[in-house]
Design an enzyme around this catalytic site. Structure first.
Site, mmCIF file in Angstrom:
data_model
loop_
_atom_site.group_PDB
_atom_site.id
_atom_site.type_symbol
_atom_site.label_atom_id
_atom_site.label_comp_id
_atom_site.label_asym_id
_atom_site.label_seq_id
_atom_site.Cartn_x
_atom_site.Cartn_y
_atom_site.Cartn_z
ATOM 1 N N ASP A 43 0.750 -1.019 0.004
ATOM 2 C CA ASP A 43 -0.128 -0.232 -0.198
ATOM 3 C C ASP A 43 0.953 1.447 0.410
ATOM 4 O O ASP A 43 0.375 2.393 0.067
ATOM 5 C CB ASP A 43 -0.678 0.027 1.184
ATOM 6 C CG ASP A 43 -0.534 0.097 2.723
ATOM 7 O OD1 ASP A 43 0.767 -0.276 2.490
ATOM 8 O OD2 ASP A 43 -1.380 -0.165 3.702
ATOM 9 N N ASP A 82 -0.975 -6.205 -0.525
ATOM 10 C CA ASP A 82 -1.403 -5.676 1.145
ATOM 11 C C ASP A 82 -3.081 -5.147 1.084
ATOM 12 O O ASP A 82 -3.730 -4.852 0.112
ATOM 13 C CB ASP A 82 -0.685 -4.718 1.099
ATOM 14 C CG ASP A 82 0.496 -4.284 1.889
ATOM 15 O OD1 ASP A 82 0.083 -5.300 2.972
ATOM 16 O OD2 ASP A 82 0.879 -3.026 2.363
ATOM 17 N N LYS A 110 -0.972 -9.539 3.233
ATOM 18 C CA LYS A 110 -0.184 -9.639 3.551
ATOM 19 C C LYS A 110 -1.029 -8.618 4.400
ATOM 20 O O LYS A 110 -1.940 -7.710 4.170
ATOM 21 C CB LYS A 110 0.908 -7.941 2.960
ATOM 22 C CG LYS A 110 1.761 -7.762 4.185
ATOM 23 C CD LYS A 110 3.168 -6.619 4.230
ATOM 24 C CE LYS A 110 3.225 -5.871 3.670
ATOM 25 N NZ LYS A 110 3.158 -4.512 4.988
ATOM 26 N N GLU A 112 -0.791 -5.725 8.434
ATOM 27 C CA GLU A 112 0.271 -5.103 9.192
ATOM 28 C C GLU A 112 -0.889 -5.125 10.338
ATOM 29 O O GLU A 112 -1.561 -5.080 11.228
ATOM 30 C CB GLU A 112 0.160 -3.666 9.366
ATOM 31 C CG GLU A 112 0.922 -3.184 7.718
ATOM 32 C CD GLU A 112 0.879 -1.615 8.423
ATOM 33 O OE1 GLU A 112 0.863 -0.822 8.982
ATOM 34 O OE2 GLU A 112 1.265 -0.687 6.685
ATOM 35 N N GLU A 174 10.045 -3.679 9.993
ATOM 36 C CA GLU A 174 10.397 -2.620 9.027
ATOM 37 C C GLU A 174 11.072 -1.522 10.163
ATOM 38 O O GLU A 174 10.058 -1.544 11.712
ATOM 39 C CB GLU A 174 9.019 -1.841 8.593
ATOM 40 C CG GLU A 174 9.114 -0.988 8.412
ATOM 41 C CD GLU A 174 8.401 -0.332 7.179
ATOM 42 O OE1 GLU A 174 7.141 -1.033 7.169
ATOM 43 O OE2 GLU A 174 8.737 1.287 7.068
HETATM 44 O O1 KIV Z 1 3.441 -1.554 1.629
HETATM 45 C C1 KIV Z 1 4.187 -1.678 1.320
HETATM 46 O O2 KIV Z 1 4.980 -1.387 0.404
HETATM 47 C C2 KIV Z 1 5.679 -2.674 2.714
HETATM 48 C C3 KIV Z 1 6.870 -2.831 2.667
HETATM 49 C C4 KIV Z 1 7.463 -1.142 3.099
HETATM 50 C C5 KIV Z 1 7.481 -3.449 3.251
HETATM 51 O O3 KIV Z 1 4.840 -2.772 3.428
#
Ligand code: KIV
Length: 261
Positions: A43, A82, A110, A112, A174
């Site tokens: 994202d 994401d 993915k 968070e 991160e």
């Molecule tokens: O959204 C993204 O690109 C990320 C990376 C910074 C790991 O989460």
């Protein structure tokens, strides 16, 4: 065939895993040609491509669009989609969001933070999940390094374990202290992928625009392998000058390629 989640777990301790983000078809094509085995459609697209100040402005529709473009460019690469802000706020909404990104072409999802019930719900539906802890931009108040105090480091360690135990097959770390990432990497069975987390992670990820030098801000831990912003500026200036002077298109050299245009 894209490498599976299971195969990435087997790579832990065998060889480092290079990961790049990508958001568009031609960039994904080049990343695949370079042999990068795994692409994150992050994202971050909201900030590095769409001009938003925060990743919180990214929607599931934006992500579907970019996952689709990347899949068309990289048919044989593992693609992580994401989940954008609040599209993972409970297991039902997360499942619906994840299925949208899988249908768009993602191989895994993915999200968070330590949303353990969400991770477990996705894994129960056979959806491979990548966790993300340390600095989590969707909810962070700043982009400063996290995990410097003992209690914060403990929290990140516990979250990492819990994310693994909930069923994630990979974990992004991160912007945390290097020693903390080293400890977490040594303890977990699943591969860690670092960004600003030092050399001891099982793999490294960079935001492609940072690596390309395409933008106007680069985090301290990124590396610019090229300077595309400067190249674009040079091209635009040359083009403008040549059109103004009449040099282009009169100086054009016939160019044959496989395209249709
Ligand atoms: O959204 C993204 O690109 C990320 C990376 C910074 C790991 O989460």
């Amino acid at each position: 065939m894209p490498i599976s989640a299971h195969e990435f777990v087997e790579m832990k301790g065998q060889r480092p895993i290079p990961m790049l983000t990508a958001y568009t078809c031609p960039v994904a094509r080049a990343v695949e040609q370079a042999g990068i085995p795994i692409i994150l459609v992050g994202d971050t697209v909201g900030m590095v491509e769409m001009g938003f100040d925060s990743t919180r402005d990214v929607t599931i529709e934006h992500m579907e669009y970019h996952v689709g473009a990347v899949r068309r460019g990289a048919p044989n690469t593992h693609i992580i989609g994401d989940l954008p802000y609040r599209t993972d706020r409970n297991p039902d909404i997360a499942l619906e969001s994840a299925h949208r990104l899988l249908r768009a072409g993602a191989d895994s999802i993915k999200l968070e933070g330590a949303k353990l019930d969400v991770i477990a719900a996705l894994v129960a539906q056979d959806i491979p999940v990548v966790g993300h802890t340390g600095l989590t931009p969707q909810t962070a108040k700043s982009f400063a390094k996290v995990g410097r105090t003992h209690s914060e480091a403990q929290r990140i360690k516990e979250e990492s374990r819990a994310i693994q135990d909930a069923g994630a097959f990979m974990l992004v770390l991160e912007h945390i202290p290097y020693e903390l990432a080293t400890d977490i990497t040594a303890e977990l069975r699943i591969p860690t992928i670092g960004i600003g987390a030092g050399p001891d992670c099982d793999g490294q990820v960079l935001v492609i625009n940072d690596a390309l030098g395409l933008g106007d801000y680069w985090p301290p831990f990124s590396k610019q392998y090229a300077h595309l912003s400067q190249s674009i500026l040079d091209v635009a200036r040359d083009f403008s000058r040549e059109v103004t002077s009449g040099e282009f298109p009169n100086n054009i050299i016939p160019f044959v390629n496989s395209g249709q245009r």
